[in-house]
Design a protein around this motif. Structure first.
Motif, PDB file in Angstrom:
ATOM      1  N   LEU A  50      49.100-103.164  20.218  1.00 60.94           N
ATOM      2  CA  LEU A  50      49.184-102.445  18.938  1.00 60.94           C
ATOM      3  C   LEU A  50      50.460-101.594  18.954  1.00 60.94           C
ATOM      4  CD1 LEU A  50      45.453-101.258  18.800  1.00 60.94           C
ATOM      5  CD2 LEU A  50      46.421-103.350  17.826  1.00 60.94           C
ATOM      6  N   PRO A  51      51.614-102.224  18.993  1.00 63.06           N
ATOM      7  CA  PRO A  51      52.871-101.496  19.228  1.00 63.06           C
ATOM      8  C   PRO A  51      53.260-100.534  18.111  1.00 63.06           C
ATOM      9  CG  PRO A  51      53.315-103.777  18.616  1.00 63.06           C
ATOM     10  CD  PRO A  51      51.837-103.677  18.829  1.00 63.06           C
ATOM     11  N   ASP A  52      52.720-100.710  16.904  1.00 63.42           N
ATOM     12  CA  ASP A  52      53.078 -99.810  15.801  1.00 63.42           C
ATOM     13  C   ASP A  52      52.212 -98.555  15.764  1.00 63.42           C
ATOM     14  OD1 ASP A  52      55.093-101.496  14.916  1.00 63.42           O
ATOM     15  OD2 ASP A  52      53.725-102.662  13.663  1.00 63.42           O
ATOM     16  N   SER A  53      51.195 -98.504  16.622  1.00 64.84           N
ATOM     17  CA  SER A  53      50.349 -97.319  16.724  1.00 64.84           C
ATOM     18  C   SER A  53      50.782 -96.501  17.947  1.00 64.84           C
ATOM     19  CB  SER A  53      48.882 -97.725  16.844  1.00 64.84           C
ATOM     20  OG  SER A  53      48.461 -98.446  15.706  1.00 64.84           O
ATOM     21  N   PHE A  54      50.069 -95.409  18.202  1.00 67.84           N
ATOM     22  CA  PHE A  54      50.464 -94.486  19.266  1.00 67.84           C
ATOM     23  C   PHE A  54      49.261 -94.156  20.140  1.00 67.84           C
ATOM     24  CE2 PHE A  54      53.000 -93.885  15.487  1.00 67.84           C
ATOM     25  CZ  PHE A  54      54.287 -94.026  15.976  1.00 67.84           C
ATOM     26  N   THR A  55      49.527 -93.512  21.271  1.00 66.05           N
ATOM     27  CA  THR A  55      48.457 -93.126  22.192  1.00 66.05           C
ATOM     28  C   THR A  55      48.565 -91.650  22.528  1.00 66.05           C
ATOM     29  OG1 THR A  55      49.842 -93.819  24.068  1.00 66.05           O
ATOM     30  CG2 THR A  55      48.220 -95.403  23.236  1.00 66.05           C
ATOM     31  N   VAL A  56      47.424 -91.055  22.826  1.00 64.11           N
ATOM     32  CA  VAL A  56      47.365 -89.625  23.159  1.00 64.11           C
ATOM     33  C   VAL A  56      46.245 -89.413  24.164  1.00 64.11           C
ATOM     34  CG1 VAL A  56      45.758 -89.050  21.288  1.00 64.11           C
ATOM     35  CG2 VAL A  56      47.268 -87.271  22.199  1.00 64.11           C
ATOM     36  N   LEU A  57      46.362 -88.368  24.966  1.00 62.62           N
ATOM     37  CA  LEU A  57      45.298 -87.988  25.895  1.00 62.62           C
ATOM     38  C   LEU A  57      45.065 -86.488  25.854  1.00 62.62           C
ATOM     39  CD1 LEU A  57      45.666 -89.814  29.338  1.00 62.62           C
ATOM     40  CD2 LEU A  57      43.877 -90.110  27.635  1.00 62.62           C
ATOM     41  N   GLY A  58      43.792 -86.101  25.875  1.00 63.33           N
ATOM     42  CA  GLY A  58      43.432 -84.732  26.208  1.00 63.33           C
ATOM     43  C   GLY A  58      43.432 -84.669  27.730  1.00 63.33           C
ATOM     44  N   LEU A  59      44.564 -84.281  28.287  1.00 62.83           N
ATOM     45  CA  LEU A  59      44.836 -84.506  29.704  1.00 62.83           C
ATOM     46  C   LEU A  59      43.814 -83.852  30.631  1.00 62.83           C
ATOM     47  CD1 LEU A  59      46.966 -85.795  31.604  1.00 62.83           C
ATOM     48  CD2 LEU A  59      48.038 -83.543  31.697  1.00 62.83           C
ATOM     49  N   SER A  60      43.378 -82.648  30.292  1.00 64.06           N
ATOM     50  CA  SER A  60      42.555 -81.890  31.236  1.00 64.06           C
ATOM     51  C   SER A  60      41.167 -82.483  31.446  1.00 64.06           C
ATOM     52  CB  SER A  60      42.432 -80.438  30.766  1.00 64.06           C
ATOM     53  OG  SER A  60      41.861 -80.378  29.474  1.00 64.06           O
ATOM     54  N   ASN A  61      40.746 -83.435  30.599  1.00 66.85           N
ATOM     55  CA  ASN A  61      39.426 -84.047  30.790  1.00 66.85           C
ATOM     56  C   ASN A  61      39.312 -84.753  32.135  1.00 66.85           C
ATOM     57  OD1 ASN A  61      38.693 -83.209  28.253  1.00 66.85           O
ATOM     58  ND2 ASN A  61      39.096 -85.164  27.262  1.00 66.85           N
ATOM     59  N   ILE A  62      40.410 -85.276  32.648  1.00 65.38           N
ATOM     60  CA  ILE A  62      40.372 -86.067  33.875  1.00 65.38           C
ATOM     61  C   ILE A  62      39.935 -85.237  35.073  1.00 65.38           C
ATOM     62  CG2 ILE A  62      42.786 -85.667  34.537  1.00 65.38           C
ATOM     63  CD1 ILE A  62      40.978 -89.023  34.839  1.00 65.38           C
TER      64      ILE A  62
END
Length: 689
Positions: A216-228
């Motif tokens: 899905l190259p036209d979309s983006f990704t994000v993370l709530g980093l501290s969950n890990i």
């Protein structure tokens, strides 16, 4: 109409896909994860919350997440409106509106002057949240963080994450949403439980990011980093989060919700600790979690400072200066710079003056040593920082901190440089382009040029196109220098060259900055006809100096001929910028505009035409007392009443003695789109933006 993937505040637009990644979303103004934010919300402390937003922006956050929901308050919507309005007036970072109540989100979106990001949508349960927010995204052209949660719950395996993202996209098509409006949170789960179900959570998240980016190259990704890292000790969380962010960016992560102050540069993590947390992330052996817990419990809370890189007392001052810049150790850098200069002058000692080291020698003695210190110690340090930034080992806030160290070092070094008065090899107008607050590179160019005999007219940072043009008219320079650190702001260089070409200018343009390359500069020099004055890519400040030397000497024509020949042979590579897409049009129902008294002319008010009683309520007293008068801390709080009294006295005196002459300029101008640009009609013709 194609969605343009950026968010904005009233003052600044930010590309969702940064280069280098990631776009940083500050997480501290969130009552669900920050005790301080919750305390400020419960205390109705709007000013404190605004300060929290401002601090995050100053630390390098591109956007600010705003979540003020608490079980103790029932007025989330009303409080959110007050807060986002106040933040929008003083913080230029775009906002991320974070609420479980769609009504609160819509009210905030309507209040904010810009395009915020929504946090968040999903397809949980019956999909009612998606149905409430998707029309809002379509109506206002908004992007949203889309959690990979489907009707069957949270996606855990990489394939489930991709499948859920595809389902979200397909569902969004029913509302006219485009792929660029989706910023997918592929979800991550804590590695601290030891439950078999989540042993591969780290690997699955990284692979999920890679799959979404690939398919899905036209979309983006994000993370709530501290969950890990939830559930581990604070120091263990810092190390695990930092390592995980590094690997997530390498997998293709576009955005991270994180507190930049709690991230350690990957290359500075202790190797033993890095190996421990990476074993946990990639689940390389059954004892990975217990090894992490055991090590960090023994390390304790004071481990972080003990593991910071340290200077060796045997190092010379030049090496110490270099080390301080790379490792962001600003305190003491001025003394090290002075000592470094002294070490390069045979038999030279330093003296103490006003608590600082100094060299009591004329500048004709210290000049050469200062230049050596700049070239051998300081500039290589910033080059290393830039290389690590480009390799993904440093995120932007760390680069900015190193830049502050460099700025302090150069300010001290300049005291020992010789400048010839009344003579100049040439004149350069210099500035960082509009929208870009980074000026360390530009400041170094200024230092190098001035100490090689040039007169530099430094316009500072965030310089609009019009300001450059005014200075060019005023001083008639031999060249203009444009600096930019970010991909999004480097486009201002294209605007300048385009305007100069259409205006018949032939002024040489020198372009530099981390975000640009020779291909980009060749493209803007050639697009629309070769710019006659020359547009030169200056990879380093010394490249710029070499180019400037040629321009003001008898080699100018030779340089231009070579540049034109190289440009004619240059061919656009496969990574060419795609053609501009039509600007999206709002689907909001039109409203009846006000009838202006005068159009296409500025309206000016001054003196008695302005009622000061209407001006005073607009004064930001907190900014005045804290920023200008230095009213801070406990002492400041205790003297608040005294300062209020002083202000009232000053206001009375200003009115009685006419100490201020306020002036207002405003106007009503016709605006319309023309060839992908905003055209403004005024009495003298048209202006294109």
């Amino acid at each position: 109409m194609r969605f343009i993937p950026r968010v904005s505040s009233a003052l600044k637009a930010v590309e969702i896909r940064q280069a280098p990644a990631p776009l940083i979303i500050g997480e501290r103004l969130n009552t669900q994860g920050s005790r301080k934010a919750k305390r400020l919300v419960l205390g109705d402390d709007l000013d404190g919350l605004v300060d929290l937003a401002r601090i995050q922006a100053e630390d390098g956050a591109h956007c600010i997440d705003v979540c003020i929901a608490t079980t103790e308050r029932a007025d989330e919507g009303e409080f959110m409106l007050k807060l986002v309005k106040k933040i929008s007036l003083v913080v230029d970072a775009p906002l991320v509106i974070d609420s479980t109540d769609p009504d609160v989100i819509e009210a905030a979106v309507r209040q904010i002057p810009g395009r915020p990001l929504i946090n968040s949508i999903n397809l949980e349960g019956d999909g009612s949240r998606f149905r409430r927010l998707a029309p809002l995204m379509a109506r206002y052209g908004l992007p949203a963080i889309a959690l990979c949660i489907g009707p069957d719950g949270m996606a855990k395996t990489p394939q489930q994450k991709l499948d859920t993202a595809r389902l979200l996209l397909k569902t969004g098509e029913k509302y006219g949403l485009e792929p660029g409006q989706f910023v997918f949170d592929v979800l991550t789960f804590t590695l601290a439980t030891g439950e078999p179900e989540f042993l591969d959570a780290g690997k699955n998240t990284l692979e999920g990011i890679r799959l979404v980016r690939e398919h899905l190259p036209d979309s983006f990704t994000v993370l709530g980093l501290s969950n890990i890292s939830f559930g581990l000790t604070p120091y263990a969380r810092k190390i695990l989060n930092s390592a995980f962010l590094y690997h997530a960016v390498r997998a293709g992560l576009d955005c991270a919700i994180v507190n930049a102050r709690e991230i350690v540069p990957y290359g500075e993590i202790d190797k033993r600790e890095r190996d421990l947390v990476e074993s946990l992330i990639f689940n390389t052996h059954p004892d990975a979690l217990s090894d992490v817990i055991t090590h960090f419990e023994k390390a304790g809370q004071q481990a972080a400072p003990a593991r910071k890189a340290k200077m060796d007392p045997s190092w010379d001052a030049g090496r110490r200066s270099n080390f301080r810049i790379i490792n962001r150790l600003k305190d003491g850098i001025e003394d090290d710079v002075v000592s470094a200069i002294a070490e390069k002058i045979p038999g030279q000692d330093t003296t103490e003056r006003d608590g600082r080291l100094a060299i009591d020698r004329p500048k004709d003695v210290t000049h050469g040593a200062a230049i050596q210190t700049l070239n051998q110690d300081l500039l290589p340090a910033m080059k290393e920082v830039g290389d690590r930034f480009g390799a993904g080992e440093l995120i932007l806030p760390f680069v900015l901190k190193s830049a502050e160290c460099m700025k302090a070092a150069v300010a001290e070094l300049e005291k020992y440089l010789l400048r010839k008065e009344g003579s100049s090899k040439g004149r350069l107008v210099l500035g960082t382009v509009y929208g870009d607050v980074h000026d360390i590179g530009k400041n170094l160019v200024k230092t190098i040029f001035e100490n090689n005999g040039y007169t530099v007219y430094d316009l500072g940072k965030q310089v609009p196109l019009q300001r450059f043009l005014e200075e060019v008219d005023r001083v008639s320079p031999d060249a203009i220098g444009l600096s930019a650190l970010l991909v999004s702001t480097s486009k201002q260089m294209n605007l300048f060259v385009s305007h100069a070409r259409k205006s018949g200018m032939a002024l040489p343009v020198l372009c530099g900055g981390a975000a640009i390359n020779s291909g980009f500069i060749n493209r803007i020099a050639k697009e629309g006809g070769v710019y006659p004055g020359g547009v030169f890519y200056c990879n380093t400040m010394f490249d710029g100096l070499k180019t400037m030397d040629a321009l003001v000497s008898g080699q100018r024509q030779q340089l231009l001929d070579k540049w034109r020949g190289d440009l004619e042979r240059w061919q656009e590579g496969p990574a060419a910028t795609p053609p501009a897409q039509p600007l999206p049009r709002s689907s909001v129902a039109p409203v009846r505009p006000p009838v202006p008294p005068v159009t296409a002319e500025p309206i000016r008010l001054s003196g008695d035409e302005i009622n000061m009683d209407e001006v005073w309520p607009l004064l930001d007293k907190r900014a005045l007392f804290k920023m200008s008068w230095g009213l801070r801390g406990k002492a400041g709080a205790e003297s608040q009443e005294d300062h209020e009294g002083i202000l009232e006295e000053l206001k009375g005196r200003i009115t009685r003695e006419n100490l201020f002459e306020p002036q207002i300029v405003y106007g009503y101008f016709g605006c319309h789109a023309q060839d992908q640009r905003l055209t403004v009609d005024y009495s003298g013709g048209q202006s294109h933006i």
